[in-house]
Design a protein around this motif. Structure first.
Motif, mmCIF file in Angstrom:
data_model
loop_
_atom_site.group_PDB
_atom_site.id
_atom_site.type_symbol
_atom_site.label_atom_id
_atom_site.label_comp_id
_atom_site.label_asym_id
_atom_site.label_seq_id
_atom_site.Cartn_x
_atom_site.Cartn_y
_atom_site.Cartn_z
ATOM 1 N N VAL A 121 0.833 -1.215 0.000
ATOM 2 C CA VAL A 121 0.000 0.000 0.000
ATOM 3 C C VAL A 121 0.868 1.266 0.000
ATOM 4 O O VAL A 121 0.734 2.108 -0.900
ATOM 5 N N PRO A 122 1.780 1.463 0.965
ATOM 6 C CA PRO A 122 2.621 2.669 0.898
ATOM 7 C C PRO A 122 3.544 2.657 -0.318
ATOM 8 O O PRO A 122 3.898 3.726 -0.827
ATOM 9 N N ALA A 123 3.943 1.439 -0.770
ATOM 10 C CA ALA A 123 4.723 1.297 -2.015
ATOM 11 C C ALA A 123 5.925 2.234 -2.045
ATOM 12 O O ALA A 123 6.191 2.888 -3.046
ATOM 13 N N PHE A 124 6.651 2.247 -0.929
ATOM 14 C CA PHE A 124 7.783 3.170 -0.809
ATOM 15 C C PHE A 124 8.945 2.463 -0.121
ATOM 16 O O PHE A 124 8.750 1.750 0.876
ATOM 17 N N GLY A 125 10.140 2.665 -0.619
ATOM 18 C CA GLY A 125 11.343 2.133 0.029
ATOM 19 C C GLY A 125 11.580 0.682 -0.300
ATOM 20 O O GLY A 125 12.394 0.344 -1.136
ATOM 21 N N SER A 126 10.840 -0.189 0.380
ATOM 22 C CA SER A 126 10.958 -1.625 0.161
ATOM 23 C C SER A 126 9.849 -2.314 0.941
ATOM 24 O O SER A 126 9.024 -1.659 1.594
ATOM 25 N N GLU A 127 9.853 -3.644 0.882
ATOM 26 C CA GLU A 127 8.867 -4.433 1.637
ATOM 27 C C GLU A 127 9.128 -4.359 3.143
ATOM 28 O O GLU A 127 8.304 -4.843 3.932
ATOM 29 N N TRP A 128 10.224 -3.732 3.549
ATOM 30 C CA TRP A 128 10.503 -3.503 4.968
ATOM 31 C C TRP A 128 9.915 -2.168 5.449
ATOM 32 O O TRP A 128 10.286 -1.676 6.501
ATOM 33 N N TYR A 129 9.002 -1.614 4.716
ATOM 34 C CA TYR A 129 8.408 -0.338 5.128
ATOM 35 C C TYR A 129 7.819 -0.445 6.533
ATOM 36 O O TYR A 129 7.911 0.505 7.328
ATOM 37 N N SER A 130 7.210 -1.573 6.860
ATOM 38 C CA SER A 130 6.565 -1.730 8.165
ATOM 39 C C SER A 130 7.541 -1.518 9.307
ATOM 40 O O SER A 130 7.162 -1.031 10.375
ATOM 41 N N ARG A 131 8.788 -1.879 9.110
ATOM 42 C CA ARG A 131 9.804 -1.638 10.142
ATOM 43 C C ARG A 131 10.417 -0.260 10.002
ATOM 44 O O ARG A 131 10.538 0.499 10.965
ATOM 45 N N ASN A 132 10.808 0.073 8.773
ATOM 46 C CA ASN A 132 11.585 1.295 8.565
ATOM 47 C C ASN A 132 10.789 2.568 8.797
ATOM 48 O O ASN A 132 11.380 3.622 9.084
ATOM 49 N N MET A 133 9.455 2.509 8.715
ATOM 50 C CA MET A 133 8.658 3.699 8.999
ATOM 51 C C MET A 133 8.754 4.094 10.474
ATOM 52 O O MET A 133 8.401 5.220 10.839
ATOM 53 N N TYR A 134 9.236 3.174 11.309
ATOM 54 C CA TYR A 134 9.432 3.449 12.730
ATOM 55 C C TYR A 134 10.911 3.677 13.078
ATOM 56 O O TYR A 134 11.252 3.810 14.256
ATOM 57 N N VAL A 135 11.774 3.709 12.074
ATOM 58 C CA VAL A 135 13.201 3.926 12.323
ATOM 59 C C VAL A 135 13.509 5.405 12.119
ATOM 60 O O VAL A 135 13.557 5.908 10.995
ATOM 61 N N GLU A 136 13.712 6.112 13.216
ATOM 62 C CA GLU A 136 13.969 7.549 13.130
ATOM 63 C C GLU A 136 15.236 7.815 12.313
ATOM 64 O O GLU A 136 16.253 7.160 12.494
ATOM 65 N N GLY A 137 15.128 8.763 11.407
ATOM 66 C CA GLY A 137 16.247 9.099 10.540
ATOM 67 C C GLY A 137 16.233 8.399 9.201
ATOM 68 O O GLY A 137 17.006 8.756 8.304
ATOM 69 N N SER A 138 15.345 7.398 9.029
ATOM 70 C CA SER A 138 15.280 6.694 7.754
ATOM 71 C C SER A 138 14.442 7.479 6.759
ATOM 72 O O SER A 138 13.623 8.332 7.123
ATOM 73 N N LYS A 139 14.636 7.184 5.472
ATOM 74 C CA LYS A 139 13.829 7.852 4.445
ATOM 75 C C LYS A 139 12.360 7.466 4.572
ATOM 76 O O LYS A 139 11.469 8.272 4.293
ATOM 77 N N GLU A 140 12.091 6.232 5.023
ATOM 78 C CA GLU A 140 10.702 5.800 5.208
ATOM 79 C C GLU A 140 10.034 6.561 6.353
ATOM 80 O O GLU A 140 8.846 6.910 6.258
ATOM 81 N N PHE A 141 10.782 6.815 7.420
ATOM 82 C CA PHE A 141 10.241 7.586 8.544
ATOM 83 C C PHE A 141 9.828 8.982 8.069
ATOM 84 O O PHE A 141 8.706 9.443 8.332
ATOM 85 N N ALA A 142 10.732 9.644 7.363
ATOM 86 C CA ALA A 142 10.443 11.002 6.888
ATOM 87 C C ALA A 142 9.280 11.000 5.901
ATOM 88 O O ALA A 142 8.400 11.877 5.959
ATOM 89 N N HIS A 143 9.265 10.027 5.003
ATOM 90 C CA HIS A 143 8.177 9.930 4.028
ATOM 91 C C HIS A 143 6.841 9.710 4.731
ATOM 92 O O HIS A 143 5.829 10.315 4.357
#
Length: 559
Positions: free
Chosen positions: A114-136
């Motif tokens: 659904v978010p279709a951003f970064g990679s299939e690890w979006y579920s983890r990386n969206m909670y990693v402060e400083g990552s591109k997924e977090f900022a996105h």
């Protein structure tokens, strides 16, 4: 008093009582969360044991189903040719259908599409402060305390998902088996699990995706497998405990899991130095969920990601393998029967399953059948916007190299959230299928020759090395044998139409040489330095060019 009772409940039948008392003890001791659990970080205020017990409490209603499944596993130990120990499991042999298949399709599809951003690890990386997924995520959806990963589920509608269309495409691509992800690290089950409320049947698509795919894939005459990445979910959402996010809220503990903060060593892939907390309850749940997949979907293959190699899984794995292998043995024998479990290096005792080398190759012929898996796209296993795709030539060359070394290629695709496979992936699959229709006799059912190939281009050994391979030349050949015939796969067309296969000597007794692409004989001459072949001035076929070589005696096969 509660502590003394909990410690004395040591027999297996007291497990549920012991866990319930432990939860009560911790809550009584004041381990309740802050008043605003959705925003209060818990990484420093709760111990790993407390995190785990909160997850246990959230999923306690499924305990009877878990116990019943684990009881079945216990009965399966020794109920057939295998015991739940590594010495017994080393007697496993990969089945004929799998050894002959050579080419399969992997499918990464889930909420992360659904978010279709970064990679299939979006579920983890969206909670990693400083990552591109977090900022996105913050810029697109708002803070994680207000819009967490769980909030993508209603957007995962799969409105255009047609399993029959997918299965037909995979058959036309030349695949012989298909492996969709049943549960990824994110903890969302794509099947009808009786051990979770967070499933594709109860939420999102409201369809048994795995069940529907299994029927469609088998209807096309293909073997059906599935993958489980559940093991990693013990810690996958753990970074959400370090700041204000919905991972801290016990209301979502069943979905987000224990969400442990991972304690990896300097190399996160080396699990012997990983000290992340894993409870027996988590191991039991993993084993029960795997058993549920085996019982309900009877897959021909199960793929596990690397974290089952964590030392804490060492005793649970043999139970699962013995149960699966023995269940299969009761169903029958023959070329169409037999099951496969893929594992990464070091996770199983050698030979207890089929080795998988993720995004990598081997430098020689492996003594037992093996597999490499890679993604058709360059940046992600799941669908992301603006991804690019590997060329058919690169993938066909990879297939030829792997098959010559006694392996299979499992090629991954990532459908969009609506259930449509991107056109770029479809086009590449169909071109691979077109090549296999012409040259498949050199691939399907083949065995390695006395050597895998020849030529100047070398591949790097091991996982995650596939991008290091340089383009192949007209001097690079890969060899296979099938039904007494030798096949030489030339990985580029010589500019002058002249080729020399130096591995063929006068003693091999060449009788004839034909191009598979048009079936026509080509001129050849055996000399001391090899077999000299004269090809047409222009390429016949595409991508890789197969010579069918008849010898005076059947070619030797590497045992």
């Amino acid at each position: 008093m509660l502590m003394r009772i909990a410690l004395n409940c040591s027999k297996p039948r007291h497990t549920a009582i012991r866990r319930a008392l432990s939860v009560a003890l911790l809550l009584a001791a004041g381990s309740v969360l802050a008043a605003d659990p959705a925003s209060a970080p818990t990484a420093k205020t709760q111990s790993p044991q407390q995190n785990d017990l909160i997850w246990q409490k959230a999923s306690a209603k499924f305990e009877p189903q878990r116990r019943a499944l684990l009881a079945e596993v216990e009965k399966g130990d020794g109920a057939g040719p295998f015991r739940a120990d590594w010495a017994s499991l080393q007697a496993y042999r990969s089945p004929t259908w799998y050894d002959d298949a050579k080419f399969g399709i992997f499918i990464h599809w889930g909420v992360y599409s659904v978010p279709a951003f970064g990679s299939e690890w979006y579920s983890r990386n969206m909670y990693v402060e400083g990552s591109k997924e977090f900022a996105h995520h913050v810029a697109t959806y708002g803070p994680q305390s207000e819009f967490g990963y769980k909030d993508f589920i209603p957007k995962f509608k799969a409105e255009h998902f047609d399993p029959a269309v997918w299965a037909k495409l995979f058959r036309e691509a030349g695949a012989r088996y298909v492996v969709p992800v049943a549960e990824h690290h994110d903890g969302f089950a794509m099947y009808d699990s009786k051990l979770s409320d967070w499933t594709a049947v109860k939420m999102g698509p409201k369809r048994d995706v795995i069940g529907q795919l299994s029927k469609a894939i088998r209807a096309e005459g293909l073997h059906f497998g599935l993958s489980s990445h559940r093991a990693e979910h013990d810690w996958f959402m753990g970074n959400g405990r370090k700041f204000a996010s919905d991972v801290n809220d016990p209301k979502y503990a069943e979905f987000y899991g224990p969400a442990q903060v991972r304690m990896a060593g300097s190399d996160s892939d080396v699990l012997s130095t990983d000290f992340t907390f894993v409870s027996q309850a988590w191991l039991d749940d993993w084993l029960a969920r795997t058993t549920e997949l085996i019982d309900d979907y009877q897959p021909d293959l199960i793929y596990f990601d690397w974290w089952i190699g964590h030392p804490t899984f060492r005793n649970s794995l043999p139970k699962m393998l013995a149960y699966y292998y023995n269940q299969d043995a009761r169903r029958g024998q023959g070329a169409a029967h037999g099951v496969v479990v893929n594992y990464k290096l070091g996770e199983f005792a050698d030979g207890a399953g089929v080795l998988d080398v993720e995004r990598g190759q081997l430098t020689g012929i492996h003594p037992t059948h093996w597999q490499t898996d890679t993604s058709i796209s360059n940046d992600s296993w799941g669908y992301i916007e603006h991804d690019t795709y590997k060329s058919p030539q690169v993938l066909i060359h990879l297939l030829a190299d792997v098959v010559s070394k006694n392996g299979n290629l499992l090629l991954n695709i990532g459908p969009r959230a609506d259930g449509v496979i991107p056109q770029g992936a479809q086009d590449t699959l169909l071109k691979i299928g077109g090549w296999l229709k012409v040259n498949g006799e050199a691939i399907y059912g083949s065995k390695p020759w006395r050597q895998f190939g020849e030529g100047p281009t070398q591949v790097a050994d091991g996982p995650f090395q596939d991008t290091k391979t340089k383009p192949y030349t007209a001097q690079d050949f890969r060899f296979t044998t099938h039904n007494g015939t030798l096949y030489a796969i030339e990985l580029d067309w010589p500019a002058d139409g002249k080729a020399v296969i130096r591995s063929l000597k006068p003693s091999d007794g060449v009788r004839s040489v034909r191009l598979l692409a048009n079936g026509k004989a080509v001129a050849w001459k055996q000399q001391d330095d090899g077999l000299h072949v004269t090809l047409p001035a222009k390429p016949v076929g595409e991508y890789a060019y197969v010579l069918r070589i008849e010898l005076a005696a059947a070619p030797g096969v590497t045992p």
